[in-house]
Write an enzyme that holds these catalytic residues in place. Structure first.
Site, mmCIF file in Angstrom:
data_model
loop_
_atom_site.group_PDB
_atom_site.id
_atom_site.type_symbol
_atom_site.label_atom_id
_atom_site.label_comp_id
_atom_site.label_asym_id
_atom_site.label_seq_id
_atom_site.Cartn_x
_atom_site.Cartn_y
_atom_site.Cartn_z
ATOM 1 N N GLU A 255 0.851 -1.194 0.000
ATOM 2 C CA GLU A 255 0.000 0.000 0.000
ATOM 3 C C GLU A 255 0.888 1.246 0.000
ATOM 4 O O GLU A 255 1.870 1.331 0.732
ATOM 5 C CB GLU A 255 -0.886 0.001 1.242
ATOM 6 C CG GLU A 255 -1.766 1.239 1.379
ATOM 7 C CD GLU A 255 -2.526 1.288 2.685
ATOM 8 O OE1 GLU A 255 -3.499 2.048 2.769
ATOM 9 O OE2 GLU A 255 -2.147 0.557 3.631
ATOM 10 N N LYS A 328 -9.807 2.372 -2.737
ATOM 11 C CA LYS A 328 -10.226 1.824 -1.451
ATOM 12 C C LYS A 328 -11.601 2.359 -1.077
ATOM 13 O O LYS A 328 -11.869 3.557 -1.163
ATOM 14 C CB LYS A 328 -9.200 2.192 -0.379
ATOM 15 C CG LYS A 328 -9.471 1.549 0.976
ATOM 16 C CD LYS A 328 -8.342 1.879 1.949
ATOM 17 C CE LYS A 328 -8.553 1.190 3.291
ATOM 18 N NZ LYS A 328 -7.464 1.530 4.245
ATOM 19 N N CYS A 381 -5.544 -2.755 2.620
ATOM 20 C CA CYS A 381 -5.250 -2.664 4.052
ATOM 21 C C CYS A 381 -6.383 -3.263 4.879
ATOM 22 O O CYS A 381 -6.734 -4.422 4.699
ATOM 23 C CB CYS A 381 -4.962 -1.215 4.436
ATOM 24 S SG CYS A 381 -4.152 -1.046 6.051
#
Length: 508
Positions: A255, A328, A381
């Site tokens: 990430e 995300k 994540c």
């Protein structure tokens, strides 16, 4: 005294989670909780026992959050522990609710108490994953990540496994009380589930699809330091190009591996610089290869000012050809956006990650076909911790890429994060590939088993074969969290019925 014991029992139970991983501590702590509830005759006191148990568990288990606050230059480091306690004060409400349901409807008989507690625990953990954007970190199921009962998640999901963990604790309590008959029944159920078969993986041609997972060991203290991006890129490129493995490959970076924008909607030099960053990152990509890397996209409504950003995964082919971008969807409060920004900014509190612009949410799980490599899903994540929300069920991927930045999670956060990624792999029957800047990077197969991993705080890479295809869709993959919720309600109803039957027999 009962209240102190409840808090200590909860605190001790936290050592059942990774990285300590003493999983028997969780059933023992649950057994002690059952004993405390059986001794109390008032609902208010029972609720306080449940809340203190949860408080102890969360304060210890979430200690890594305190480490994240040490990267706040404007605030003292001790504020991190205040944040841990405040968050735990709230999260402890959920075990308190489970205990309240169990005490209210099951206190008349031990078996009724155990069934109600197990069922209510699964339901309240599910609630914890959804209310106020959700924070389902460390479900008690995660303590059983190294046991054979992990296979049960393919049928009943993570919250169903949490139910089994609480049942195991109830079993310990019933054995201590010498309730042999009902203890034997619970033991038989747990033993039967222990032998549940793993999901089938279809046969596939034995062509090797090599991958390389890169872990550059770049700490949070360096990641956003001015001028460090050049050093970071060199380290990532060196690890990506080192000899070893086969070609062509899929390359996986963490990430925000590239901290400068990889896309910029502003005009002129901004777009040119983003194109340069794309070319520099993709310089490691050979013919037939793809690089999957975390990066940032900047938005602009007027072509001049930044009006938003996305925390993204970029998929680059040879020549910096952009094959896909995933944004995300489930953002982290205080990490990727700052709630109540005017108020908190005025007292010196900012996002834990640098930047004044809040990230925007993406549309949710997405599957992208990579020619020659199968279909990849993305979870950035901590998105991976949300049971039942990690894949596009209309377009099931062959594997999930879960890049993460665990560099600010201390020593407890990364192994706990990996344990929850294992739960997702086992639930869905889909391999998970994790790349993180400081560890723990790993390849997890469709049964939730770690095939390869890299240690915490080590600059390294590993080569492996992409475990294709995924397993056949599991029962959980077809029906999701409807299964553990129905199971939870069924146990609560059974506990209520048994409790009433016990009271009726005593009254007659």
């Amino acid at each position: 005294m009962l209240f102190l014991v409840a808090f200590v029992a909860g605190a001790v139970s936290a050592f059942a989670f990774q990285p300590v991983g003493l999983w028997p501590l969780m059933p023992i702590a649950i057994a002690l909780l059952c004993e405390l509830l059986s001794r109390d005759a008032k609902l208010k006191r029972a609720l306080l026992i449940g809340w203190l148990f949860g408080l102890g568990q969360f304060v210890i288990g979430l200690n890594w959050i305190a480490t994240a606050f040490t990267y706040q230059a404007a605030m003292p480091a001790w504020l991190g522990w205040i944040a841990v306690v405040l968050l735990s004060l709230y999260l402890a409400v959920y075990p308190m609710l489970a205990v309240g349901i169990a005490w209210t409807f099951g206190r008349s008989r031990p078996i009724a108490l155990v069934l109600c507690l197990a069922g209510a625990w699964a339901i309240t953990e599910w609630l914890r994953g959804g209310i106020f954007t959700g924070f389902p970190w460390n479900p008690v199921a995660a303590t059983f990540d190294d046991t054979h009962l992990l296979n049960a998640t393919a049928t009943i999901g993570t919250y169903g496994l949490s139910l089994l963990v609480v049942l195991a604790g109830g079993l310990v309590w019933l054995l201590v009380r010498r309730e042999w008959r009902v203890a034997g029944g619970i033991a038989a159920v747990l033993l039967a589930l222990h032998f549940l078969p793993r999901p089938d993986v279809p046969d596939h041609p034995q062509n090797i699809r090599p991958i390389r997972v890169v872990q550059p060991n770049i700490g949070q203290q360096d990641k956003w330091r001015p001028g460090f991006s050049e050093i970071a890129n060199q380290r990532l490129a060196q690890l990506s190009l080192k000899p070893g493995g086969a070609h062509p490959r899929l390359l996986f970076w963490p990430e925000a591996a590239v901290t400068n924008p990889l896309q910029d909607a502003r005009g002129g030099p901004y777009q040119a610089y983003a194109a340069f960053e794309q070319a520099r990152a993709a310089s490691v990509v050979g013919p037939g290869e793809y690089l999957l890397t975390g990066g940032i996209a900047l938005f602009s409504k007027d072509g001049i000012n930044v009006t938003g950003a996305a925390n993204s995964v970029f998929v680059f082919g040879q020549g910096a050809r952009l094959a896909a971008r995933y944004d995300k969807a489930h953002l982290v409060p205080y990490g990727e956006y700052l709630p109540m920004r005017p108020l908190l900014s005025s007292i010196g509190l900012s996002r834990l990650a640098p930047g004044d612009v809040d990230f925007a949410s993406g549309p949710g799980p997405r599957t992208v076909a990579l020619p020659g490599w199968g279909k990849v899903g993305f979870q950035l994540c901590y998105e991976i911790i949300f049971s039942g929300e990690v894949v596009d069920r209309r377009n099931r991927p062959d594997f999930i890429f879960n890049p993460s930045n665990d560099a600010w999670f201390g020593s407890w956060g990364p192994p706990q994060h990996l344990a929850q990624a294992r739960l997702r792999a086992a639930e869905e029957g889909i391999p998970v590939i994790r790349s993180t800047p400081t560890g723990i990077s790993a390849l997890v197969d469709a049964h939730g088993q770690v095939v390869k991993s890299l240690p915490w705080r080590e600059a390294a890479f590993f080569d492996a074969a992409l475990p294709l295809p995924a397993a056949n869709p599991t029962f959980f993959a077809r029906y999701g969290n409807v299964i553990p919720l129905l199971l939870g309600f069924a146990l609560v109803i059974a506990g209520i019925a048994l409790g009433r039957a016990g009271r009726y027999r005593r009254n007659t």
